[in-house]
Write a protein that holds these residues in place. Structure first.
Motif, PDB file in Angstrom:
ATOM      1  N   ALA A 127       0.842  -1.205   0.000  1.00 36.25           N
ATOM      2  CA  ALA A 127       0.000   0.000   0.000  1.00 36.25           C
ATOM      3  C   ALA A 127       0.873   1.248   0.000  1.00 36.25           C
ATOM      4  CB  ALA A 127      -0.922  -0.007   1.219  1.00 36.25           C
ATOM      5  N   TYR A 128       1.981   1.225   0.746  1.00 34.70           N
ATOM      6  CA  TYR A 128       2.888   2.369   0.768  1.00 34.70           C
ATOM      7  C   TYR A 128       3.540   2.553  -0.603  1.00 34.70           C
ATOM      8  CZ  TYR A 128       6.719   5.469   1.968  1.00 34.70           C
ATOM      9  OH  TYR A 128       7.604   6.529   1.988  1.00 34.70           O
ATOM     10  N   GLN A 129       3.912   1.449  -1.220  1.00 33.95           N
ATOM     11  CA  GLN A 129       4.511   1.518  -2.552  1.00 33.95           C
ATOM     12  C   GLN A 129       3.541   2.170  -3.539  1.00 33.95           C
ATOM     13  OE1 GLN A 129       6.770  -1.880  -4.608  1.00 33.95           O
ATOM     14  NE2 GLN A 129       4.752  -2.079  -5.501  1.00 33.95           N
ATOM     15  N   GLU A 130       2.283   1.771  -3.488  1.00 35.48           N
ATOM     16  CA  GLU A 130       1.283   2.311  -4.411  1.00 35.48           C
ATOM     17  C   GLU A 130       1.066   3.805  -4.184  1.00 35.48           C
ATOM     18  OE1 GLU A 130      -2.104  -0.081  -3.631  1.00 35.48           O
ATOM     19  OE2 GLU A 130      -1.162  -1.930  -4.398  1.00 35.48           O
ATOM     20  N   GLU A 131       1.065   4.227  -2.937  1.00 33.60           N
ATOM     21  CA  GLU A 131       0.777   5.625  -2.632  1.00 33.60           C
ATOM     22  C   GLU A 131       1.975   6.536  -2.873  1.00 33.60           C
ATOM     23  OE1 GLU A 131       0.364   7.774   1.485  1.00 33.60           O
ATOM     24  OE2 GLU A 131      -1.603   6.977   0.940  1.00 33.60           O
TER      25      GLU A 131
ATOM     26  N   LEU B 200       9.262  -1.405  -3.313  1.00 38.27           N
ATOM     27  CA  LEU B 200       9.897  -2.239  -2.293  1.00 38.27           C
ATOM     28  C   LEU B 200      11.356  -2.513  -2.657  1.00 38.27           C
ATOM     29  CD1 LEU B 200       7.062  -4.813  -1.479  1.00 38.27           C
ATOM     30  CD2 LEU B 200       7.566  -2.625  -0.385  1.00 38.27           C
ATOM     31  N   GLU B 201      11.629  -2.615  -3.968  1.00 42.69           N
ATOM     32  CA  GLU B 201      13.011  -2.831  -4.419  1.00 42.69           C
ATOM     33  C   GLU B 201      13.882  -1.627  -4.072  1.00 42.69           C
ATOM     34  OE1 GLU B 201      10.361  -5.567  -6.351  1.00 42.69           O
ATOM     35  OE2 GLU B 201      10.300  -3.386  -6.260  1.00 42.69           O
ATOM     36  N   GLU B 202      13.341  -0.417  -4.265  1.00 43.29           N
ATOM     37  CA  GLU B 202      14.094   0.792  -3.921  1.00 43.29           C
ATOM     38  C   GLU B 202      14.348   0.879  -2.421  1.00 43.29           C
ATOM     39  OE1 GLU B 202      12.978   4.318  -6.955  1.00 43.29           O
ATOM     40  OE2 GLU B 202      11.245   3.350  -6.019  1.00 43.29           O
ATOM     41  N   LEU B 203      13.343   0.532  -1.632  1.00 49.02           N
ATOM     42  CA  LEU B 203      13.536   0.518  -0.179  1.00 49.02           C
ATOM     43  C   LEU B 203      14.611  -0.495   0.204  1.00 49.02           C
ATOM     44  CD1 LEU B 203       9.970   0.770   1.444  1.00 49.02           C
ATOM     45  CD2 LEU B 203      11.867   2.380   1.674  1.00 49.02           C
ATOM     46  N   GLY B 204      14.554  -1.670  -0.437  1.00 49.46           N
ATOM     47  CA  GLY B 204      15.545  -2.689  -0.144  1.00 49.46           C
ATOM     48  C   GLY B 204      16.957  -2.246  -0.491  1.00 49.46           C
ATOM     49  N   THR B 205      17.096  -1.568  -1.618  1.00 46.71           N
ATOM     50  CA  THR B 205      18.407  -1.066  -2.033  1.00 46.71           C
ATOM     51  C   THR B 205      18.913  -0.011  -1.050  1.00 46.71           C
ATOM     52  OG1 THR B 205      17.956  -1.512  -4.362  1.00 46.71           O
ATOM     53  CG2 THR B 205      19.674   0.113  -3.868  1.00 46.71           C
ATOM     54  N   ALA B 206      18.010   0.873  -0.622  1.00 46.38           N
ATOM     55  CA  ALA B 206      18.391   1.909   0.337  1.00 46.38           C
ATOM     56  C   ALA B 206      18.822   1.292   1.658  1.00 46.38           C
ATOM     57  CB  ALA B 206      17.227   2.876   0.556  1.00 46.38           C
ATOM     58  N   MET B 207      18.128   0.244   2.085  1.00 46.23           N
ATOM     59  CA  MET B 207      18.507  -0.421   3.338  1.00 46.23           C
ATOM     60  C   MET B 207      19.859  -1.104   3.196  1.00 46.23           C
ATOM     61  SD  MET B 207      15.058  -1.986   5.048  1.00 46.23           S
ATOM     62  CE  MET B 207      13.581  -0.981   5.287  1.00 46.23           C
ATOM     63  N   ALA B 208      20.124  -1.692   2.021  1.00 44.39           N
ATOM     64  CA  ALA B 208      21.418  -2.336   1.797  1.00 44.39           C
ATOM     65  C   ALA B 208      22.551  -1.313   1.852  1.00 44.39           C
ATOM     66  CB  ALA B 208      21.410  -3.055   0.452  1.00 44.39           C
ATOM     67  N   LYS B 209      22.333  -0.133   1.267  1.00 41.90           N
ATOM     68  CA  LYS B 209      23.348   0.921   1.306  1.00 41.90           C
ATOM     69  C   LYS B 209      23.543   1.433   2.731  1.00 41.90           C
ATOM     70  CE  LYS B 209      22.729   2.520  -3.465  1.00 41.90           C
ATOM     71  NZ  LYS B 209      22.280   3.633  -4.328  1.00 41.90           N
ATOM     72  N   ALA B 210      22.446   1.539   3.482  1.00 40.30           N
ATOM     73  CA  ALA B 210      22.550   1.969   4.874  1.00 40.30           C
ATOM     74  C   ALA B 210      23.299   0.928   5.698  1.00 40.30           C
ATOM     75  CB  ALA B 210      21.158   2.211   5.453  1.00 40.30           C
TER      76      ALA B 210
END
Length: 208
Positions: A23-27, A32-42
């Protein structure tokens, strides 16, 4: 023989967690892939996964947001993610009623959840009968440990008290990695998919 049921919260006693993230992705337009990439960089930047640190209570929500947002082109609205997550989270009444019935039979019960300190009032409001269902509640954010760390399973068994060992416990969770860790400690484990699949497997394990 003393038997005990140790249950996960999100995704077992509730609807699937993925729904809130989608739901967050849609809004937001943040995938989710971008969030995952950002978490990996963090994770590379700080030496620890930001979600893991958050769920161990080592960083507050604000720090979690900061660590991720600097690696996203779009903004990251943690407050909106939290709102959508809990808006979409619904109690799984069939599993809740099953836990109540099991405890009524004299089976010991514990809740073991990876969660966020600031979210405690929100997730508990989804399960107002928490204290009726579980004699022990272990929340990762308040004990500084998270699944699949063996220490958090051992802590849960310890809090169930004398007469209960890992071999007496049936653990249910919606993630394979968490079930595998439980089995390595000598517990029986059921990977939750839905009540129709899981309840018979739990019953079989409790009867052993």
């Amino acid at each position: 023989m003393t038997r005990a049921l140790i249950s996960d919260f999100g995704g077992v006693l509730t609807s699937p967690l993925q729904e809130g993230f989608l739901a967050y992705q849609e809004e937001s337009g943040v995938s989710l892939e971008e969030l995952g990439t950002a978490m990996a960089k963090a994770t590379q930047e700080h030496g620890d996964h930001p979600l893991f640190a958050l769920e161990r209570g080592e960083i507050p929500e604000t720090e979690f947001r900061d660590r991720i947002e600097r690696h996203l082109e779009a903004g990251f609205d943690l407050g909106r993610l939290r709102s959508l997550y809990f808006d979409r989270l619904a109690p799984n009444r069939e599993m809740i009623d099953y836990v109540r019935e099991v405890r009524g039979r004299g089976v010991r019960t514990a809740l073991l959840t990876n969660n966020v300190r600031e979210w405690e009032p929100l997730w508990r409001s989804k399960l107002p009968e928490l204290d009726e269902l579980f004699e022990v509640v272990v929340d990762s954010a308040f004990v500084g440990l998270r699944k699949p760390d063996p220490a958090i399973y051992e802590l849960t068994v310890e809090r169930l008290g004398d007469g209960v060992g890992p071999e007496d416990c049936v653990f249910v969770d919606d993630l394979d990695i968490n079930c595998d860790a439980a089995r390595e400690l000598g517990m029986s484990a059921v990977r939750f998919v839905d009540p129709a699949q899981s309840i018979p497997q739990i019953e079989s394990a409790l009867a052993q």
